[in-house]
Design an enzyme around this catalytic site. Sequence first.
Site, PDB file in Angstrom:
ATOM      1  N   ASP A 266       0.837  -1.205   0.000  1.00  5.56           N
ATOM      2  CA  ASP A 266       0.000   0.000   0.000  1.00  5.56           C
ATOM      3  C   ASP A 266       0.879   1.265   0.000  1.00  5.56           C
ATOM      4  OD1 ASP A 266      -2.289   1.625   0.308  1.00  5.56           O
ATOM      5  OD2 ASP A 266      -3.288  -0.008   1.346  1.00  5.56           O
ATOM      6  N   ASP A 342      -9.982   3.477  -3.873  1.00  3.50           N
ATOM      7  CA  ASP A 342     -10.754   2.286  -3.506  1.00  3.50           C
ATOM      8  C   ASP A 342     -12.078   2.233  -4.260  1.00  3.50           C
ATOM      9  OD1 ASP A 342      -8.689   2.004  -1.793  1.00  3.50           O
ATOM     10  OD2 ASP A 342      -9.920   1.641  -0.025  1.00  3.50           O
TER      11      ASP A 342
HETATM   12  C1  GAL Z   1      -6.372   1.030   1.176  1.00  2.00           C
HETATM   13  C2  GAL Z   1      -6.414   0.066   0.013  1.00  2.00           C
HETATM   14  C3  GAL Z   1      -7.485  -0.970   0.294  1.00  2.00           C
HETATM   15  C4  GAL Z   1      -7.166  -1.674   1.582  1.00  2.00           C
HETATM   16  C5  GAL Z   1      -6.984  -0.666   2.707  1.00  2.00           C
HETATM   17  C6  GAL Z   1      -6.515  -1.326   3.982  1.00  2.00           C
HETATM   18  O1  GAL Z   1      -5.387   1.977   0.942  1.00  2.00           O
HETATM   19  O2  GAL Z   1      -6.693   0.754  -1.162  1.00  2.00           O
HETATM   20  O3  GAL Z   1      -7.576  -1.876  -0.780  1.00  2.00           O
HETATM   21  O4  GAL Z   1      -6.009  -2.429   1.421  1.00  2.00           O
HETATM   22  O5  GAL Z   1      -6.053   0.314   2.355  1.00  2.00           O
HETATM   23  O6  GAL Z   1      -6.395  -0.419   5.028  1.00  2.00           O
END
Ligand code: GAL
Length: 530
Positions: A266, A342
């Site tokens: 991430d 997301d």
């Molecule tokens: C976001 C990501 C999601 C998930 C989330 C977890 O940044 O896009 O898919 O992994 O973090 O906290």
Amino acid sequence: MMNKILYYTIVLAIAILGQICPIQSFSQNTEGGLFASERLILTPKPKPSPRINGPLVYGARPGNPFLYPIPCQGERQIRFLVKGLPPGLTVDENTGIISGVTPAKGKYSLLITATNSKGKSTRELTIVSGDKLALTPPMGWNHWYAHYDRITDQMVREAADIMISSGMADVGYQYVNIDDCWMNSPKHNDPKRVGPLRDDQGNLIPNSYFPDMSALTDYIHSKGLKAGIYTSPGPLTCGGFAGSYQHEEQDARQFADWGFDFLKYDWCSYGKIAQNLDDPRIPEPINGKITLEGYQYPYKLMGEILKNQNRDIVFNLCQYGMGEVWKWGASVGGQSWRTSGDLGFELDRIFEVALKNSEYRQYSKPGEWNDPDYIQIGYIGHSHKQGIPELTWMPPNMQYAYMSMWSLMAAPLIYSGDMSKLDEFTINVLCNPEVIEVNQDPLGEAAMVIKQNEELFLMVKNLADGSKAVGMFNRGNNDAEMTLNFSELQLTGKHLVRDLWRQKDLGRYNRKFVAQVPSKGVVMVKIENK
Ligand code: GAL
């Protein structure tokens, strides 16, 4: 008493009526096809005789552990026979799991046969031993949109069990991926997820819901499936759990030692680090702005480290498209990269998101995939609230459109709903082998969007066998007639048209194919090049 009798009479009448006229509505297209606007199951039930599915090419790195479960539908017991297996690999003839050590660099052509009392199926598979992984888009499950910060070892094991029992593995789903919140957090409303982030040696400490990571991956591998994990290049993840900043090498080694096969990396909390002038490793921002090198740095670092592990670990970049990641994701060792934020926050804009993702189609190729985020159907938890999974609001036709777009775009097919609540309709959307075959086509091309207006658009994907997969999409509120002129596909004359959702030949069409496309839905066909 009287009230009770009346109540049961009404309930019985509704039940009988439901049987006589199920709540489904149809519209008839000019060729006689039926298009549903309710939870109508389009995917034909798998036959009892074997049908081998899965990719035609599979990439792995020489000398590393190899694991490939032959995806195959049909009544068990099935016997698997593989001709052409290179030294180092064996097949379990009862489970169809090929395992061992990846042979020396080169291409190995296998001929797989699956036999049961009802029949036989054969299929070729080429193992490409070399540098490249994920020669076709990764397929699997990720916990995020179902379980958020409630994920446990038990849930992950259950997901693996259901990947097998639901038939998902029989059409090629393989990765069982843990997302955020498996580590400890400095502060969380569940005290069982709070604790020291690392031990004295600096090793990450999973939270108390994950008592033994190696045992968990062993369990997943024992089923022929692969295991995925998540971290962030920042000190903390998006969920506020331990991240990998300044422990990149140590964490990657740990993931490999535990037996993970996939890493989602991430960005969260890295933004500040990228601006931190005190860390000499990090490219300096210019006028307070992160440079391209700055965006690339954490992924390049992790990409290199992963390549040096003695496991194949698929590397998924999750930094939402910053710095036009599709242009460089592969060069830093990534096999896939999220192209946007997301999808959970944008689920109602699914067509728009797909059209945007399609703009980067030229960067899609074997081992290099644009990732527009997960398939969220069935039971999913509202992402704004990180809620408990509920049945999706998404109209059934739109779910078919969703899966069709992801297949045509050669996007990773990662389901992110509650596996324990998979229903027949959702399995039917997720598990149509002819639709999945479009996604897994070895050419690795993403569909081109041709003809687009506010409501309708066409997606065309060239397939390795010279045929074309076409999605006719209708974002509008009313059913619409759409015409596919073969000249737009550089085809002339008559061609066989196959309805992929129904797995049914519609006939040979001259110069064009006309279909009635349901509101918010799709007609997905294959135009044979003959
Ligand atoms: C976001 C990501 C999601 C998930 C989330 C977890 O940044 O896009 O898919 O992994 O973090 O906290």
